[in-house]
Design a protein around this motif. Structure first.
Motif, PDB file in Angstrom:
ATOM      1  N   UNK A  10       0.881  -1.197   0.005  1.00 27.80           N
ATOM      2  CA  UNK A  10       0.058  -0.208   0.012  1.00 27.80           C
ATOM      3  C   UNK A  10       0.993   1.237   0.134  1.00 27.80           C
ATOM      4  N   UNK A  11       0.436   2.564  -0.241  1.00 26.19           N
ATOM      5  CA  UNK A  11       1.083   3.599  -0.170  1.00 26.19           C
ATOM      6  C   UNK A  11       1.321   4.144   1.327  1.00 26.19           C
ATOM      7  N   UNK A  12       2.293   4.611   1.586  1.00 24.72           N
ATOM      8  CA  UNK A  12       2.601   5.127   2.860  1.00 24.72           C
ATOM      9  C   UNK A  12       1.334   6.204   3.523  1.00 24.72           C
ATOM     10  N   UNK A  13       0.648   6.869   2.477  1.00 28.48           N
ATOM     11  CA  UNK A  13      -0.390   7.617   3.103  1.00 28.48           C
ATOM     12  C   UNK A  13      -1.437   6.694   3.766  1.00 28.48           C
ATOM     13  N   UNK A  14      -1.706   5.547   3.176  1.00 29.12           N
ATOM     14  CA  UNK A  14      -2.543   4.619   3.556  1.00 29.12           C
ATOM     15  C   UNK A  14      -2.672   3.846   4.983  1.00 29.12           C
ATOM     16  N   UNK A  15      -1.154   3.822   5.399  1.00 27.88           N
ATOM     17  CA  UNK A  15      -0.842   3.356   6.623  1.00 27.88           C
ATOM     18  C   UNK A  15      -1.568   4.259   7.764  1.00 27.88           C
ATOM     19  N   UNK A  16      -2.087   3.191   8.954  1.00 23.55           N
ATOM     20  CA  UNK A  16      -2.794   3.776  10.117  1.00 23.55           C
ATOM     21  C   UNK A  16      -1.921   3.498  11.025  1.00 23.55           C
ATOM     22  N   UNK A  17      -1.806   4.191  12.183  1.00 18.75           N
ATOM     23  CA  UNK A  17      -1.276   3.780  13.802  1.00 18.75           C
ATOM     24  C   UNK A  17      -1.970   2.445  13.992  1.00 18.75           C
ATOM     25  N   UNK A  18      -0.805   1.601  14.568  1.00 18.37           N
ATOM     26  CA  UNK A  18      -1.212   0.567  15.049  1.00 18.37           C
ATOM     27  C   UNK A  18      -1.087  -0.675  13.760  1.00 18.37           C
ATOM     28  N   UNK A  19      -0.972  -0.486  12.613  1.00 17.19           N
ATOM     29  CA  UNK A  19      -0.787  -1.356  11.656  1.00 17.19           C
ATOM     30  C   UNK A  19       0.740  -2.067  11.737  1.00 17.19           C
ATOM     31  N   UNK A  20       0.909  -3.250  11.195  1.00 18.77           N
ATOM     32  CA  UNK A  20       2.102  -4.165  11.425  1.00 18.77           C
ATOM     33  C   UNK A  20       2.724  -4.082  10.004  1.00 18.77           C
ATOM     34  N   UNK A  21       3.937  -3.477   9.979  1.00 20.57           N
ATOM     35  CA  UNK A  21       4.678  -3.613   8.494  1.00 20.57           C
ATOM     36  C   UNK A  21       5.745  -4.198   8.583  1.00 20.57           C
ATOM     37  N   UNK A  22       6.083  -4.831   7.164  1.00 17.72           N
ATOM     38  CA  UNK A  22       7.424  -5.526   7.067  1.00 17.72           C
ATOM     39  C   UNK A  22       8.270  -4.562   6.320  1.00 17.72           C
ATOM     40  N   UNK A  23       9.521  -4.470   6.825  1.00 15.68           N
ATOM     41  CA  UNK A  23      10.775  -3.655   6.269  1.00 15.68           C
ATOM     42  C   UNK A  23      11.892  -4.639   5.944  1.00 15.68           C
ATOM     43  N   UNK A  24      12.113  -4.634   4.769  1.00 10.72           N
ATOM     44  CA  UNK A  24      13.504  -5.449   4.097  1.00 10.72           C
ATOM     45  C   UNK A  24      14.600  -4.724   3.713  1.00 10.72           C
ATOM     46  N   UNK A  25      15.762  -5.486   3.818  1.00  7.28           N
ATOM     47  CA  UNK A  25      16.968  -4.510   3.255  1.00  7.28           C
ATOM     48  C   UNK A  25      16.669  -3.768   2.026  1.00  7.28           C
ATOM     49  N   UNK A  26      17.200  -2.433   2.046  1.00  3.92           N
ATOM     50  CA  UNK A  26      17.136  -1.440   1.048  1.00  3.92           C
ATOM     51  C   UNK A  26      15.954  -0.544   0.898  1.00  3.92           C
ATOM     52  N   UNK A  27      14.785  -1.144   1.683  1.00  2.00           N
ATOM     53  CA  UNK A  27      13.368  -0.315   1.804  1.00  2.00           C
ATOM     54  C   UNK A  27      13.770   1.135   2.765  1.00  2.00           C
ATOM     55  N   UNK A  28      12.922   1.999   2.177  1.00  2.00           N
ATOM     56  CA  UNK A  28      12.653   3.213   3.169  1.00  2.00           C
ATOM     57  C   UNK A  28      11.480   2.898   4.089  1.00  2.00           C
ATOM     58  N   UNK A  29      11.688   3.183   5.364  1.00  2.00           N
ATOM     59  CA  UNK A  29      10.838   2.809   6.632  1.00  2.00           C
ATOM     60  C   UNK A  29       9.741   4.071   6.113  1.00  2.00           C
ATOM     61  N   UNK A  30       8.541   3.394   6.064  1.00  2.00           N
ATOM     62  CA  UNK A  30       7.266   4.295   5.484  1.00  2.00           C
ATOM     63  C   UNK A  30       6.651   5.313   6.579  1.00  2.00           C
ATOM     64  N   UNK A  31       6.765   4.928   7.749  1.00  2.00           N
ATOM     65  CA  UNK A  31       6.182   5.839   8.841  1.00  2.00           C
ATOM     66  C   UNK A  31       6.937   5.822  10.014  1.00  2.00           C
ATOM     67  N   UNK A  32       6.665   6.390  11.164  1.00  2.00           N
ATOM     68  CA  UNK A  32       7.582   6.593  12.413  1.00  2.00           C
ATOM     69  C   UNK A  32       6.783   5.073  12.971  1.00  2.00           C
ATOM     70  N   UNK A  33       7.679   4.408  13.782  1.00  2.00           N
ATOM     71  CA  UNK A  33       7.289   3.274  14.496  1.00  2.00           C
ATOM     72  C   UNK A  33       8.288   2.690  15.371  1.00  2.00           C
TER      73      UNK A  33
END
Length: 697
Positions: free
Chosen positions: A223-246
């Motif tokens: 999904x787009x970073x704009x669609x992320x909501x507080x409390x969502x669980x996100x997977x971040x891998x090598x080379x990714x930009x971290x989409x939101x604060x967490x």
């Protein structure tokens, strides 16, 4: 009904005069909290109803500007692009100029020249005439008024000569066309240069525009970073930009936070560590929980701070704005006086008088004065941001260059903030393991550097954990807590002068002393060099801390600071700041938490913390990289930004003071005047852009 903050994207503003026109219009209509930034094409104001907003949009468009829905998706119409207007006009202007150089009789025919000039004149009327009329209606005539009058005068004079068959002496179609084409060329350079001055903010906005991998019932959806909501669980891998604060839920990673701190060395992240949206995961894989999204993220707040900062005017800009506001009427009067004196007094002929007056109109450049300050501020703030320095206002830049005193907090500012427990002295009747457990239970609830160090220092040691019902932090004093059995605890700085000076933290249970703790932290390796540099810059360092006077003096002696104020509560720090403010401009450097009141009270508050919410709110400057050299870099960038502003204003004023009389006395052809005017803005912007690469020291 409460006022709503209105944000509009407005295209067509090309210098500070345009912004002043929009600002004055909104002021007349009774709006407040107005913020107009011509470079980012943003207009903000507070309104109490939708009808007022619609009226504001209609009025702004009545000035000749265009209100669009979304700047990111807006596509300028083909015929509205300056590039296309320039190419179109150049195709007709070049033959007119060729007719002056080559003996092609068909190009010398008055009607042929009229036919070539007319399309260019129509574009000029559409581009400059509309803007000129709108600016006059708005009460702030802009540069386009001068261009429109100058080009129209040449065209009408030539047309009268053509209709009355008065001959070659009355043909100045090439002057009209060349003025319009050259000014369009200047507009194009100006547009592209101004875009470069705002590149820092645009780069940050691009960082926000990323996708995220959201984990839902074990499945991953993109999904787009704009669609992320507080409390969502996100997977971040090598080379990714971290989409939101967490926060990290599981996994380990190395994260590059240079976009925020300017520090290129990756930071190791493990479970429960905080993550900043926009930073890059260089190595590892983690699962994170989103805690702050949208406008609440650190990056979004930084972008908003930079936008506000770029539109905040330094005091030095007021002079430029005041002159620019009366400049156009003054030039028109000078042009009229030039015409009358040349024709009637100088007896030089109508043609010569008109050409002199037109030269005065087209060589003058109010835009250069309007661009002198904001472009330098934008580039300076952008360079600071790339070094991990957030400056909240353009006015801060000018204030800091007059600083006489820099007041430092000690803990976490001049020292590392990493404390070690040297000793715990238990009072009679209290077990050491119980004391350790109590300290850990209380300090786990605090983000203060001392608290984190105490918890880390007690890890792995035998301790009896305490179950707490509530914990509150008292800024500058310590922590108060209550356990499930109703016992009250206080853990904080020792104020009892009768106690051993080495033990600087005390633990009380129900107002009975349980233990005294000796903790100490190291002086930052770069602190001594910083103090020496500040003294070399003529700035006097001062130490102000809530820690014991003896410990403060020990640090001050090691660093060469002569003025020391220890054992000060937050309210007492305000008094000390006031004393120094009366002596001269004062900068306060603190951690942004306990020092929040003092940061606000000082002329300039500088936070050395990790961009906590309190830091962002309290300080005017946030140093995201806690290395003290970033403070020197901040002072150097501010100093060079002010130098650039002064250079720009000198050029803008000197250019007009010299150029207008030259044109008035007939020593300048209007076409050369248009060329000089077109590039005067570019010189000012180019000088500002030097700040991007200029060596500051």
């Amino acid at each position: 009904m409460a006022d709503q903050l209105v944000e509009l994207n407005v295209t067509g503003m090309h210098c500070n005069n345009c912004a002043i026109s929009v600002h004055k219009l909104l002021e007349k209509k009774g709006f407040h909290d107005i913020l107009v930034d011509f470079a980012s094409e943003e207009v903000k104001f507070s309104a109490d109803n939708d009808a007022a907003v619609k009226d504001a949009i209609k009025s702004i468009e009545g000035l000749g500007y265009k209100v669009i829905d979304d700047a990111a998706t807006h596509k300028e119409k083909f015929y509205d692009k300056v590039e296309n207007k320039l190419i179109f006009c150049a195709l007709f202007t070049i033959p007119l100029l060729v007719s002056m150089l080559l003996p092609w009789h068909f190009l010398s025919d008055p009607w042929a020249q009229f036919a070539l000039c007319l399309p260019v004149f129509i574009v000029g009327c559409q581009h400059f005439g509309k803007s000129a009329w709108s600016s006059v209606k708005g009460g702030v005539p802009n540069m386009d008024v001068l261009i429109f009058i100058g080009s129209s005068s040449a065209f009408i004079y030539s047309l009268i000569g053509t209709l009355q068959h008065l001959g070659m002496r009355y043909q100045f179609y090439e002057t009209c066309a060349t003025i319009i084409t050259l000014v369009l060329l200047g507009n194009l350079f100006e547009k592209r240069s101004v875009t470069q001055t705002t590149s820092a903010v645009k780069d940050l906005i691009k960082i926000q525009q990323v996708n995220a991998r959201r984990v839902v019932n074990g499945e991953i959806e993109v999904i787009s970073a704009k669609e992320v909501r507080a409390g969502d669980t996100l997977q971040v891998n090598t080379g990714d930009k971290i989409p939101v604060d967490g926060e990290v839920i599981s996994g380990n990673a190395s994260v590059n936070e240079s976009m925020l701190t300017g520090e290129s060395i990756p930071v190791e992240k493990a479970k429960y560590d905080k993550l900043i949206g926009g930073s890059i995961l260089e190595h590892g894989n983690i699962t994170m929980m989103a805690t702050k999204v949208g406008s609440n993220t650190v990056l979004a707040q930084i972008i908003e701070l930079m936008k506000k900062a770029q539109s905040a005017k330094p005091p030095i800009q007021k002079t430029g704005d005041q002159v620019a506001a009366i400049f156009v009427p003054a030039v028109i009067i000078i042009a009229l006086v030039t015409f009358v004196l040349t024709w009637m007094v100088g007896h030089a002929g109508l043609q010569h008088a008109i050409m002199n007056a037109i030269a005065v109109l087209v060589i003058s450049c109010p835009c250069a004065m309007g661009l002198a300050t904001p472009t330098a501020v934008m580039v300076g703030l952008g360079r600071a941001a790339k070094n991990g320095i957030l400056i909240k206002g353009g006015d801060t830049v000018e204030t800091v260059t007059r600083a006489k005193y820099i007041v430092f907090d000690k803990t976490g500012t001049l020292t590392t903030g990493k404390f070690s427990i040297n000793d715990i002295k238990a009072e009679a009747g209290f077990d050491t393991s119980v004391i350790r457990g109590t300290i850990t239970a209380i300090e786990e609830r605090s983000n203060h550097p001392i608290a984190r160090s105490l918890v880390d220092g007690l890890k792995g040691l035998p301790q009896q954990k305490l179950i707490l019902k509530s914990v509150t932090e008292e800024k500058g004093l310590g922590m108060r807590a209550e356990d499930v059995d109703g016992n009250h605890y206080f853990l904080g700085a020792s104020k009892d002068k009768n106690k051993d000076a080495l033990f600087n933290v005390s633990l009380y249970k129900n107002q009975v002393l349980m233990a005294q703790i000796e903790i100490d932290d190291e002086i930052k390796p770069e602190a001594a060099s910083l103090i020496t540099q500040l003294k070399g810059m003529g700035i006097k360092p001062v130490l102000l801390s809530g820690d014991r006077q003896s410990r403060c003096e020990k640090v001050a002696l090691a660093l060469g600071i002569k003025e020391v104020h220890g054992e000060k509560l937050p309210s007492e720090k305000l008094t000390v700041i006031d004393i120094y403010k009366k002596k001269g401009q004062t900068i306060m450097v603190g951690d942004g938490i306990n020092d929040a009141p003092a940061l606000t009270q000082a002329d300039i508050g500088v936070s050395m913390n990790d961009s906590s919410q309190v830091a962002i709110q309290s300080a005017k400057v946030i140093l995201l990289n806690t290395n003290l050299y970033s403070l020197v870099k901040f002072l150097q960038i501010s100093r060079h930004t002010l130098i650039t502003i002064k250079q720009n204003l000198f050029w803008a004023f000197a250019y007009n003071i010299v150029a207008i009389p030259i044109a008035a006395f007939g020593f300048l052809n209007p076409m050369f005047g248009a060329l000089a005017m077109a590039f005067s803005d570019v010189v000012v912007i180019g000088n500002s852009l030097r700040l991007k690469v200029k060596k500051v020291s």
